[in-house]
Design a protein around this motif. Sequence first.
Motif, mmCIF file in Angstrom:
data_model
loop_
_atom_site.group_PDB
_atom_site.id
_atom_site.type_symbol
_atom_site.label_atom_id
_atom_site.label_comp_id
_atom_site.label_asym_id
_atom_site.label_seq_id
_atom_site.Cartn_x
_atom_site.Cartn_y
_atom_site.Cartn_z
ATOM 1 N N LEU A 37 54.039 34.191 45.198
ATOM 2 C CA LEU A 37 54.948 35.298 44.591
ATOM 3 C C LEU A 37 54.664 36.526 45.535
ATOM 4 C CD1 LEU A 37 53.971 34.889 40.798
ATOM 5 C CD2 LEU A 37 56.042 34.547 41.892
ATOM 6 N N MET A 38 53.473 36.394 46.050
ATOM 7 C CA MET A 38 53.229 37.592 47.200
ATOM 8 C C MET A 38 54.282 37.540 48.307
ATOM 9 S SD MET A 38 48.856 37.993 47.128
ATOM 10 C CE MET A 38 48.983 39.076 48.357
ATOM 11 N N LYS A 39 54.272 36.338 48.781
ATOM 12 C CA LYS A 39 55.316 35.814 49.750
ATOM 13 C C LYS A 39 56.804 36.479 49.473
ATOM 14 C CE LYS A 39 52.618 32.209 51.996
ATOM 15 N NZ LYS A 39 52.560 30.702 52.340
ATOM 16 N N ALA A 40 57.148 35.937 48.136
ATOM 17 C CA ALA A 40 58.464 36.463 47.810
ATOM 18 C C ALA A 40 58.737 37.997 47.358
ATOM 19 C CB ALA A 40 58.515 35.745 46.489
ATOM 20 N N GLY A 41 57.544 38.546 47.447
ATOM 21 C CA GLY A 41 57.575 40.020 46.950
ATOM 22 C C GLY A 41 57.592 40.473 45.602
ATOM 23 N N VAL A 42 57.408 39.212 44.920
ATOM 24 C CA VAL A 42 57.209 39.606 43.115
ATOM 25 C C VAL A 42 56.078 40.178 43.026
ATOM 26 C CG1 VAL A 42 57.199 38.505 41.095
ATOM 27 C CG2 VAL A 42 58.792 37.543 43.023
ATOM 28 N N GLU A 43 54.636 39.681 43.502
ATOM 29 C CA GLU A 43 53.490 40.317 43.359
ATOM 30 C C GLU A 43 52.932 41.012 44.425
ATOM 31 O OE1 GLU A 43 51.301 40.225 40.977
ATOM 32 O OE2 GLU A 43 51.585 38.632 39.531
ATOM 33 N N ARG A 44 52.813 42.360 44.212
ATOM 34 C CA ARG A 44 52.363 43.415 45.431
ATOM 35 C C ARG A 44 51.093 43.831 45.300
ATOM 36 N NH1 ARG A 44 56.325 44.364 48.902
ATOM 37 N NH2 ARG A 44 55.519 46.664 49.061
ATOM 38 N N PRO A 45 49.879 43.003 45.145
ATOM 39 C CA PRO A 45 48.600 43.693 44.671
ATOM 40 C C PRO A 45 48.092 44.304 45.972
ATOM 41 C CG PRO A 45 48.442 41.375 45.383
ATOM 42 C CD PRO A 45 50.128 41.475 45.201
ATOM 43 N N ALA A 46 47.322 45.444 45.653
ATOM 44 C CA ALA A 46 46.842 46.250 46.800
ATOM 45 C C ALA A 46 45.417 45.798 47.188
ATOM 46 C CB ALA A 46 46.564 47.704 46.193
ATOM 47 N N LEU A 47 44.928 44.849 46.055
ATOM 48 C CA LEU A 47 43.600 44.316 46.468
ATOM 49 C C LEU A 47 43.479 42.697 45.799
ATOM 50 C CD1 LEU A 47 40.374 44.167 47.164
ATOM 51 C CD2 LEU A 47 40.088 45.291 44.844
ATOM 52 N N LEU A 48 42.984 41.830 46.581
ATOM 53 C CA LEU A 48 42.526 40.581 45.986
ATOM 54 C C LEU A 48 41.288 40.467 45.853
ATOM 55 C CD1 LEU A 48 45.017 38.048 48.195
ATOM 56 C CD2 LEU A 48 45.298 38.915 45.783
ATOM 57 N N ILE A 49 40.812 40.002 44.569
ATOM 58 C CA ILE A 49 39.553 39.787 44.230
ATOM 59 C C ILE A 49 39.212 38.143 44.043
ATOM 60 C CG2 ILE A 49 37.616 40.211 42.783
ATOM 61 C CD1 ILE A 49 39.237 42.845 41.635
ATOM 62 N N ASP A 50 38.562 37.558 45.017
ATOM 63 C CA ASP A 50 38.422 36.281 45.242
ATOM 64 C C ASP A 50 37.233 35.604 44.219
ATOM 65 O OD1 ASP A 50 37.779 33.520 45.825
ATOM 66 O OD2 ASP A 50 38.210 33.889 48.008
ATOM 67 N N VAL A 51 37.618 34.859 43.172
ATOM 68 C CA VAL A 51 36.555 34.545 42.188
ATOM 69 C C VAL A 51 36.293 33.107 42.390
ATOM 70 C CG1 VAL A 51 37.468 36.322 40.576
ATOM 71 C CG2 VAL A 51 38.612 33.957 40.507
ATOM 72 N N ARG A 52 36.425 32.470 43.523
ATOM 73 C CA ARG A 52 36.405 31.098 43.607
ATOM 74 C C ARG A 52 34.821 30.605 43.773
ATOM 75 N NH1 ARG A 52 40.346 27.285 45.155
ATOM 76 N NH2 ARG A 52 38.803 25.727 45.098
ATOM 77 N N GLU A 53 33.775 31.711 44.132
ATOM 78 C CA GLU A 53 32.562 31.494 43.947
ATOM 79 C C GLU A 53 31.766 32.019 42.845
ATOM 80 O OE1 GLU A 53 31.221 29.727 46.719
ATOM 81 O OE2 GLU A 53 33.274 29.715 47.604
ATOM 82 N N LEU A 54 32.455 32.255 42.085
ATOM 83 C CA LEU A 54 31.867 32.323 40.720
ATOM 84 C C LEU A 54 31.095 31.150 39.888
ATOM 85 C CD1 LEU A 54 34.248 34.791 39.008
ATOM 86 C CD2 LEU A 54 32.336 35.444 40.177
ATOM 87 N N PRO A 55 30.025 31.276 39.224
ATOM 88 C CA PRO A 55 29.390 30.096 38.802
ATOM 89 C C PRO A 55 30.015 29.673 37.446
ATOM 90 C CG PRO A 55 28.134 31.994 38.081
ATOM 91 C CD PRO A 55 29.269 32.583 39.138
ATOM 92 N N LEU A 56 31.426 29.425 37.453
ATOM 93 C CA LEU A 56 31.945 28.887 36.472
ATOM 94 C C LEU A 56 32.889 27.527 36.666
ATOM 95 C CD1 LEU A 56 33.857 32.479 35.974
ATOM 96 C CD2 LEU A 56 32.059 31.452 34.584
ATOM 97 N N ASP A 57 32.196 26.636 37.186
ATOM 98 C CA ASP A 57 32.673 25.400 37.818
ATOM 99 C C ASP A 57 32.210 24.081 37.071
ATOM 100 O OD1 ASP A 57 30.327 25.479 38.832
ATOM 101 O OD2 ASP A 57 30.826 24.901 40.925
ATOM 102 N N GLY A 58 31.534 24.352 35.962
ATOM 103 C CA GLY A 58 30.835 23.342 35.078
ATOM 104 C C GLY A 58 31.952 22.833 34.041
ATOM 105 N N ILE A 59 31.582 21.217 33.731
ATOM 106 C CA ILE A 59 32.112 20.591 32.638
ATOM 107 C C ILE A 59 31.029 20.018 31.918
ATOM 108 C CG2 ILE A 59 33.772 19.022 32.281
ATOM 109 C CD1 ILE A 59 35.476 19.156 34.961
ATOM 110 N N GLU A 60 31.169 20.421 30.611
ATOM 111 C CA GLU A 60 29.937 19.788 29.916
ATOM 112 C C GLU A 60 30.319 19.745 28.499
ATOM 113 O OE1 GLU A 60 26.727 22.430 30.598
ATOM 114 O OE2 GLU A 60 27.749 24.031 29.523
ATOM 115 N N PHE A 61 29.543 18.836 27.700
ATOM 116 C CA PHE A 61 29.871 18.752 26.133
ATOM 117 C C PHE A 61 28.895 19.426 25.432
ATOM 118 C CE2 PHE A 61 32.664 15.213 26.928
ATOM 119 C CZ PHE A 61 33.678 15.398 25.783
ATOM 120 N N ALA A 62 29.021 20.307 24.432
ATOM 121 C CA ALA A 62 28.023 21.029 23.650
ATOM 122 C C ALA A 62 27.455 20.222 22.713
ATOM 123 C CB ALA A 62 28.780 22.407 23.189
#
Length: 330
Positions: A37-62
């Motif tokens: 969408l950025m390449k198409a010009g639909v999204e034009r963010p001033a800042l990208l906040i990369d959240v890939r390294e957040l500790p939110l990558d778990g899959i578990e049963f409670a």
Amino acid sequence: MREFGYERVFDVAGAVTLIGTDPDARFLGGGTNLIDLMKAGVERPALLIDVRELPLDGIEFALDGALRVGASVTNSDLAAHPEVRCHYPALAQAVLAGASGQLRNMATVGGNLLQRTRCGYFTDLTKPCNRRIPGSGCPAITGEHHNHAILGASEHCVATHPSDMAVALAAFDAVVSYETADGTGELPIAELYPPVGDTPHIEAALPPGALITGVTLPPSPVAAHSRYRKVRERASYAFAIGSIAAALDVQDDAVRDVRLAFGAVASRPWRARAAERALLGGPVGAEAFAAAADAELAAAEALPENGYKVTLMRNLVVAVLTELAEEAAR
């Protein structure tokens, strides 16, 4: 593409604090939708906040049997997880149907839920679009709309939601968790996507600056007897023209529990509650399944070129529920 800033964050609090400093900032997960969408010009963010390294990558049963999936889990990891494949097969199948292997390796659960419509008018800056520019119009209504909505649309927008994963999550009453600078919150997925109405530019009911942190699927024994079926215009990777997530529990030739959700027919994953009510407690069989589909699709308002979706979805309901019923009888 205009110039933009880039920041990588490593904790959730830092992510939501940073996005609050810039109204034009966007969270970046896998980027499989946002970058296009950025390449198409639909999204034009001033800042990208990369959240890939957040500790939110778990899959578990409670302890209560609920399945918890972190927002940064990749689609590939979700589809391959043995517990997901065992207890929520329709979810694994939906993810595998949703994209190519390369995209699944990058795309995240949180990003998948917030991907934007693939309507050609939305991504074409030379055309009006109420999702992109509120009040500018919806040219799809009189233009190209063969893959557009037949349920829950309005005169302001007839685009469909593109996610396969979200259809399965809707069938199983998933709950989306998020965090803002003011604290944490939850939204049932049925409330995450508001009706299109006269505000199609409001695509999610999250508070401003909210970061999706995970998805919880409540305990659901019927989910183990589920299937996802997707119809597309070519055999290779493509968006659906119609899809269904279905789960069925049969006892003594009667429907004890059933879950149905449709994809590619509305601006959001469409929970087929009228069909579920028609089936619950009743007999199994093609006639009953077709009647339930008709009960749901009675509300359909097709455009000149997408009326085929009514027949398509009716056939999908009958075919998939018949397969599940036959499996239950073995």
